[in-house]
Enzyme design. Structure first.
Site, short mmCIF file in Angstrom:
data_model
loop_
_atom_site.label_atom_id
_atom_site.label_comp_id
_atom_site.label_asym_id
_atom_site.label_seq_id
_atom_site.Cartn_x
_atom_site.Cartn_y
_atom_site.Cartn_z
N ASP A 79 -10.96 -6.35 -2.97
CA ASP A 79 -9.67 -7.11 -3.86
C ASP A 79 -9.01 -7.65 -2.86
O ASP A 79 -8.32 -8.84 -2.96
CB ASP A 79 -9.30 -6.14 -4.68
CG ASP A 79 -10.37 -5.63 -5.83
OD1 ASP A 79 -11.32 -6.48 -5.99
OD2 ASP A 79 -9.90 -4.74 -6.43
N ARG A 97 -7.63 -14.25 0.98
CA ARG A 97 -8.40 -15.55 0.86
C ARG A 97 -8.05 -16.43 -0.04
O ARG A 97 -7.81 -17.90 0.31
CB ARG A 97 -10.13 -15.10 0.43
CG ARG A 97 -10.87 -16.55 0.59
CD ARG A 97 -12.33 -16.04 0.21
NE ARG A 97 -13.08 -17.32 -0.29
CZ ARG A 97 -13.02 -17.81 -1.34
NH1 ARG A 97 -12.10 -17.50 -2.36
NH2 ARG A 97 -13.67 -18.94 -1.66
N GLY A 114 -2.97 -1.86 -7.64
CA GLY A 114 -3.86 -2.58 -6.86
C GLY A 114 -5.18 -2.02 -7.29
O GLY A 114 -6.12 -2.90 -7.72
N HIS A 140 0.83 -1.13 -0.09
CA HIS A 140 -0.01 0.12 0.07
C HIS A 140 1.04 1.28 0.16
O HIS A 140 1.95 1.16 0.21
CB HIS A 140 -0.89 0.02 1.13
CG HIS A 140 -2.12 -0.79 1.19
ND1 HIS A 140 -2.70 -1.50 1.97
CD2 HIS A 140 -2.81 -1.31 -0.12
CE1 HIS A 140 -3.68 -2.61 1.58
NE2 HIS A 140 -3.91 -2.21 0.26
N ASP A 144 -4.23 -6.36 -8.05
CA ASP A 144 -4.57 -7.42 -6.79
C ASP A 144 -5.22 -8.61 -7.48
O ASP A 144 -4.70 -9.72 -7.33
CB ASP A 144 -5.24 -6.74 -5.71
CG ASP A 144 -4.59 -5.62 -4.81
OD1 ASP A 144 -3.36 -5.64 -5.04
OD2 ASP A 144 -5.27 -4.92 -4.31
N THR A 168 2.55 -5.33 -8.32
CA THR A 168 1.76 -4.14 -8.71
C THR A 168 2.58 -2.94 -9.11
O THR A 168 3.64 -3.03 -8.85
CB THR A 168 0.53 -3.97 -7.64
OG1 THR A 168 1.23 -3.43 -6.46
CG2 THR A 168 -0.58 -5.20 -7.40
N HIS A 196 -10.26 -0.30 -2.69
CA HIS A 196 -10.32 -1.50 -3.39
C HIS A 196 -10.17 -3.02 -2.26
O HIS A 196 -9.77 -3.80 -2.60
CB HIS A 196 -9.15 -1.76 -4.36
CG HIS A 196 -7.53 -1.50 -3.88
ND1 HIS A 196 -7.39 -0.64 -3.46
CD2 HIS A 196 -6.68 -2.36 -3.57
CE1 HIS A 196 -5.91 -0.80 -3.00
NE2 HIS A 196 -5.60 -2.04 -3.16
N ASP A 244 -1.38 -1.54 4.59
CA ASP A 244 -1.66 -0.53 5.78
C ASP A 244 -2.78 -0.67 6.45
O ASP A 244 -3.92 -0.16 5.92
CB ASP A 244 -1.56 0.85 4.94
CG ASP A 244 -1.65 2.08 5.85
OD1 ASP A 244 -1.50 1.75 7.24
OD2 ASP A 244 -1.52 3.33 5.37
#
Length: 140
Positions: A90, A96, A55, A8, A60, A34, A87, A80
């Site tokens: 995402d 996950r 991202g 981030h 992402d 990214t 997002h 962060d």
């Protein structure tokens, strides 16, 4: 190993410092990142980095697609936690997918260092075994 590097905005400088510190380890692997994160890493280290979109623009999700196709071995995502991310769904999906496909994932500098030192010591070699067994999960 194929390693994804994501950070981030307020963690990008920390990611650059991490990649500089662990450049001897990272240079032995294939790196993905990214947009801006990849550019900053490449400029600082000279390492080749395959760059995806940023991202919020789908980067992402592009990395998530690689995870779901078993084309990534590790993700370092310096998040962060104190800033709202437009997002965020995402980000959650990427985390996950890492869990679903058993991809080692670091979301902070402490865990990232442990993963990179473990990579150097051969602790991530189980990923090679998984690939050699036609991507069937190992039973422990």
């Amino acid at each position: 190993m194929k390693i994804a590097l994501i950070a981030h905005d307020r963690k990008k400088e920390l990611m650059v410092k991490l990649t500089l510190a662990y450049q001897p380890i990272l240079q032995e692997h294939e790196l993905f990142a990214t947009g801006t994160t990849g550019l900053r890493i490449s400029e600082a280290t000279g390492l080749p980095v395959h760059r995806f979109k940023s991202g919020p623009l789908g980067g992402d999700q592009q990395i998530g697609a690689m995870i779901s196709e078993d084309k990534l071995d590790m993700v370092i995502f310096l998040r962060d936690p104190l800033a709202a991310q437009p997002h965020e769904p995402d980000v959650t999906a990427l985390i996950r997918l890492s869990d679903v496909y058993e991809i080692p994932l670091a979301t902070n500098i402490g865990t990232a260092e442990i993963l990179l030192r473990g990579l150097q010591a051969g602790f991530a070699d189980f990923r090679n075994v998984v690939h050699e067994t036609d991507n069937k999960p190992l039973s422990f």
